[in-house]
Motif scaffolding. Structure first.
Motif, PDB file in Angstrom:
ATOM      1  N   LEU A  13       0.830  -1.208   0.000  1.00 24.67           N
ATOM      2  CA  LEU A  13       0.000   0.000   0.000  1.00 24.67           C
ATOM      3  C   LEU A  13       0.863   1.256   0.000  1.00 24.67           C
ATOM      4  CD1 LEU A  13      -2.821  -0.997   2.494  1.00 24.67           C
ATOM      5  CD2 LEU A  13      -3.179  -0.132   0.177  1.00 24.67           C
ATOM      6  N   LEU A  14       1.889   1.275   0.856  1.00 22.71           N
ATOM      7  CA  LEU A  14       2.763   2.447   0.934  1.00 22.71           C
ATOM      8  C   LEU A  14       3.496   2.676  -0.381  1.00 22.71           C
ATOM      9  CD1 LEU A  14       4.156   1.900   4.527  1.00 22.71           C
ATOM     10  CD2 LEU A  14       2.658   3.762   3.793  1.00 22.71           C
ATOM     11  N   ARG A  15       3.999   1.624  -0.973  1.00 26.60           N
ATOM     12  CA  ARG A  15       4.725   1.731  -2.240  1.00 26.60           C
ATOM     13  C   ARG A  15       3.796   2.229  -3.360  1.00 26.60           C
ATOM     14  NH1 ARG A  15       7.059  -2.815  -1.898  1.00 26.60           N
ATOM     15  NH2 ARG A  15       5.348  -4.017  -2.748  1.00 26.60           N
ATOM     16  N   ASN A  16       2.624   1.618  -3.467  1.00 27.32           N
ATOM     17  CA  ASN A  16       1.676   2.019  -4.500  1.00 27.32           C
ATOM     18  C   ASN A  16       1.196   3.452  -4.288  1.00 27.32           C
ATOM     19  OD1 ASN A  16       1.947  -0.666  -5.198  1.00 27.32           O
ATOM     20  ND2 ASN A  16      -0.230  -1.092  -5.257  1.00 27.32           N
ATOM     21  N   GLY A  17       0.891   3.782  -3.048  1.00 28.68           N
ATOM     22  CA  GLY A  17       0.409   5.131  -2.746  1.00 28.68           C
ATOM     23  C   GLY A  17       1.441   6.192  -3.048  1.00 28.68           C
ATOM     24  N   LEU A  18       2.678   5.941  -2.675  1.00 30.56           N
ATOM     25  CA  LEU A  18       3.735   6.912  -2.944  1.00 30.56           C
ATOM     26  C   LEU A  18       3.925   7.093  -4.450  1.00 30.56           C
ATOM     27  CD1 LEU A  18       5.705   8.791  -1.551  1.00 30.56           C
ATOM     28  CD2 LEU A  18       7.365   6.942  -1.522  1.00 30.56           C
ATOM     29  N   ALA A  19       3.847   6.001  -5.213  1.00 31.50           N
ATOM     30  CA  ALA A  19       3.961   6.096  -6.672  1.00 31.50           C
ATOM     31  C   ALA A  19       2.814   6.936  -7.241  1.00 31.50           C
ATOM     32  CB  ALA A  19       3.961   4.699  -7.294  1.00 31.50           C
ATOM     33  N   LEU A  20       1.609   6.745  -6.712  1.00 33.88           N
ATOM     34  CA  LEU A  20       0.478   7.544  -7.179  1.00 33.88           C
ATOM     35  C   LEU A  20       0.630   9.013  -6.810  1.00 33.88           C
ATOM     36  CD1 LEU A  20      -2.442   5.079  -6.371  1.00 33.88           C
ATOM     37  CD2 LEU A  20      -1.736   5.844  -8.651  1.00 33.88           C
ATOM     38  N   PHE A  21       1.137   9.289  -5.601  1.00 41.28           N
ATOM     39  CA  PHE A  21       1.378  10.681  -5.210  1.00 41.28           C
ATOM     40  C   PHE A  21       2.377  11.339  -6.157  1.00 41.28           C
ATOM     41  CE2 PHE A  21       0.484   9.633  -0.459  1.00 41.28           C
ATOM     42  CZ  PHE A  21      -0.874   9.724  -0.675  1.00 41.28           C
ATOM     43  N   CYS A  22       3.422  10.612  -6.510  1.00 43.92           N
ATOM     44  CA  CYS A  22       4.439  11.155  -7.421  1.00 43.92           C
ATOM     45  C   CYS A  22       3.865  11.376  -8.818  1.00 43.92           C
ATOM     46  CB  CYS A  22       5.643  10.220  -7.501  1.00 43.92           C
ATOM     47  SG  CYS A  22       6.611  10.170  -5.988  1.00 43.92           S
ATOM     48  N   GLU A  23       3.027  10.467  -9.257  1.00 47.83           N
ATOM     49  CA  GLU A  23       2.462  10.541 -10.605  1.00 47.83           C
ATOM     50  C   GLU A  23       1.358  11.596 -10.722  1.00 47.83           C
ATOM     51  OE1 GLU A  23      -0.152   7.622 -13.456  1.00 47.83           O
ATOM     52  OE2 GLU A  23       1.474   6.726 -12.283  1.00 47.83           O
ATOM     53  N   ASN A  24       0.453  11.625  -9.737  1.00 40.68           N
ATOM     54  CA  ASN A  24      -0.737  12.469  -9.840  1.00 40.68           C
ATOM     55  C   ASN A  24      -0.766  13.654  -8.886  1.00 40.68           C
ATOM     56  OD1 ASN A  24      -1.783  10.544 -11.679  1.00 40.68           O
ATOM     57  ND2 ASN A  24      -2.520   9.312  -9.979  1.00 40.68           N
ATOM     58  N   TYR A  53      -0.451  14.685  -4.501  1.00 34.40           N
ATOM     59  CA  TYR A  53      -1.140  14.271  -3.273  1.00 34.40           C
ATOM     60  C   TYR A  53      -2.632  14.579  -3.335  1.00 34.40           C
ATOM     61  CZ  TYR A  53      -2.609  14.197   1.581  1.00 34.40           C
ATOM     62  OH  TYR A  53      -3.298  13.939   2.746  1.00 34.40           O
ATOM     63  N   MET A  54      -2.975  15.801  -3.723  1.00 32.69           N
ATOM     64  CA  MET A  54      -4.373  16.218  -3.717  1.00 32.69           C
ATOM     65  C   MET A  54      -5.221  15.461  -4.738  1.00 32.69           C
ATOM     66  SD  MET A  54      -4.517  18.288  -1.247  1.00 32.69           S
ATOM     67  CE  MET A  54      -6.097  19.075  -1.428  1.00 32.69           C
ATOM     68  N   GLU A  55      -4.619  15.053  -5.825  1.00 26.84           N
ATOM     69  CA  GLU A  55      -5.360  14.359  -6.880  1.00 26.84           C
ATOM     70  C   GLU A  55      -5.449  12.850  -6.663  1.00 26.84           C
ATOM     71  OE1 GLU A  55      -7.082  15.897  -9.265  1.00 26.84           O
ATOM     72  OE2 GLU A  55      -6.445  17.748  -8.261  1.00 26.84           O
ATOM     73  N   THR A  56      -4.741  12.337  -5.674  1.00 23.70           N
ATOM     74  CA  THR A  56      -4.767  10.902  -5.370  1.00 23.70           C
ATOM     75  C   THR A  56      -5.723  10.661  -4.218  1.00 23.70           C
ATOM     76  OG1 THR A  56      -2.474  10.645  -6.092  1.00 23.70           O
ATOM     77  CG2 THR A  56      -3.372   8.913  -4.676  1.00 23.70           C
ATOM     78  N   SER A  57      -6.683   9.804  -4.431  1.00 25.11           N
ATOM     79  CA  SER A  57      -7.659   9.485  -3.383  1.00 25.11           C
ATOM     80  C   SER A  57      -7.314   8.148  -2.725  1.00 25.11           C
ATOM     81  CB  SER A  57      -9.070   9.400  -3.982  1.00 25.11           C
ATOM     82  OG  SER A  57      -9.167   8.277  -4.838  1.00 25.11           O
ATOM     83  N   VAL A  58      -7.908   7.919  -1.582  1.00 22.83           N
ATOM     84  CA  VAL A  58      -7.762   6.622  -0.922  1.00 22.83           C
ATOM     85  C   VAL A  58      -8.291   5.532  -1.848  1.00 22.83           C
ATOM     86  CG1 VAL A  58      -8.547   5.192   1.011  1.00 22.83           C
ATOM     87  CG2 VAL A  58      -7.768   7.535   1.422  1.00 22.83           C
ATOM     88  N   ASP A  59      -9.362   5.819  -2.571  1.00 19.55           N
ATOM     89  CA  ASP A  59      -9.896   4.839  -3.527  1.00 19.55           C
ATOM     90  C   ASP A  59      -8.851   4.480  -4.582  1.00 19.55           C
ATOM     91  OD1 ASP A  59     -12.391   4.507  -2.357  1.00 19.55           O
ATOM     92  OD2 ASP A  59     -13.301   6.123  -3.533  1.00 19.55           O
ATOM     93  N   ASP A  60      -8.090   5.463  -5.056  1.00 15.62           N
ATOM     94  CA  ASP A  60      -7.027   5.185  -6.029  1.00 15.62           C
ATOM     95  C   ASP A  60      -5.980   4.251  -5.425  1.00 15.62           C
ATOM     96  OD1 ASP A  60      -8.176   6.951  -7.919  1.00 15.62           O
ATOM     97  OD2 ASP A  60      -7.015   8.658  -7.128  1.00 15.62           O
ATOM     98  N   ILE A  61      -5.619   4.514  -4.189  1.00 11.81           N
ATOM     99  CA  ILE A  61      -4.581   3.722  -3.519  1.00 11.81           C
ATOM    100  C   ILE A  61      -5.041   2.280  -3.319  1.00 11.81           C
ATOM    101  CG2 ILE A  61      -3.221   3.464  -1.398  1.00 11.81           C
ATOM    102  CD1 ILE A  61      -3.432   6.612  -1.171  1.00 11.81           C
ATOM    103  N   VAL A  62      -6.252   2.108  -2.795  1.00  8.19           N
ATOM    104  CA  VAL A  62      -6.716   0.742  -2.534  1.00  8.19           C
ATOM    105  C   VAL A  62      -6.967  -0.015  -3.840  1.00  8.19           C
ATOM    106  CG1 VAL A  62      -7.634   1.294  -0.257  1.00  8.19           C
ATOM    107  CG2 VAL A  62      -9.163   1.368  -2.225  1.00  8.19           C
ATOM    108  N   ARG A  63      -7.418   0.685  -4.860  1.00  8.90           N
ATOM    109  CA  ARG A  63      -7.634   0.036  -6.161  1.00  8.90           C
ATOM    110  C   ARG A  63      -6.311  -0.465  -6.719  1.00  8.90           C
ATOM    111  NH1 ARG A  63      -9.421   4.192  -8.954  1.00  8.90           N
ATOM    112  NH2 ARG A  63     -11.345   4.197  -7.773  1.00  8.90           N
ATOM    113  N   SER A  64      -5.262   0.332  -6.588  1.00  8.88           N
ATOM    114  CA  SER A  64      -3.955  -0.067  -7.120  1.00  8.88           C
ATOM    115  C   SER A  64      -3.381  -1.274  -6.388  1.00  8.88           C
ATOM    116  CB  SER A  64      -2.959   1.097  -7.052  1.00  8.88           C
ATOM    117  OG  SER A  64      -2.534   1.320  -5.732  1.00  8.88           O
ATOM    118  N   ALA A  65      -3.764  -1.446  -5.117  1.00  9.64           N
ATOM    119  CA  ALA A  65      -3.264  -2.564  -4.316  1.00  9.64           C
ATOM    120  C   ALA A  65      -4.239  -3.738  -4.286  1.00  9.64           C
ATOM    121  CB  ALA A  65      -2.977  -2.098  -2.894  1.00  9.64           C
ATOM    122  N   GLY A  66      -5.451  -3.530  -4.788  1.00 14.48           N
ATOM    123  CA  GLY A  66      -6.436  -4.601  -4.806  1.00 14.48           C
ATOM    124  C   GLY A  66      -6.990  -4.951  -3.439  1.00 14.48           C
TER     125      GLY A  66
END
Length: 82
Positions: free
Chosen positions: A17-28, A30-43
């Motif tokens: 979760l931490l790895r996926n979330g950090l990658a999403l923060f870098c890509e999109n 912090y403000m544009e990344t939601s918890v839903d995005d993070i959990v979806r990326s980790a399944g």
């Protein structure tokens, strides 16, 4: 029926979760990344996310702290080699 995770399985999932979330923060950002995005990326479910992290803010702080610890260990290791 909810899944039961061993301590090592829970830690592995936490790191994912931490790895996926950090990658999403870098890509999109912090403000544009939601918890839903993070959990979806980790399944995983939102509920599982919130059993591990009380909020998106706390999640982000933990992700950065983990990366800081890794960086510190790397620098310490390489400094010891010289």
């Amino acid at each position: 029926m909810p899944k039961i995770f061993t301590q090592s399985g829970r830690e592995k999932l936490r790191r994912q979760l931490l790895r996926n979330g950090l990658a999403l923060f870098c890509e999109n950002g912090y403000m544009e990344t939601s918890v839903d995005d993070i959990v979806r990326s980790a399944g995983v479910s939102r509920g599982l996310f919130y059993t591990m992290f009380p909020s998106k803010e706390e999640f982000a702080l933990q992700a950065l702290q983990d990366r800081q610890e890794i960086l510190y260990e790397m620098v310490t290791y390489f400094m010891a080699q010289t």
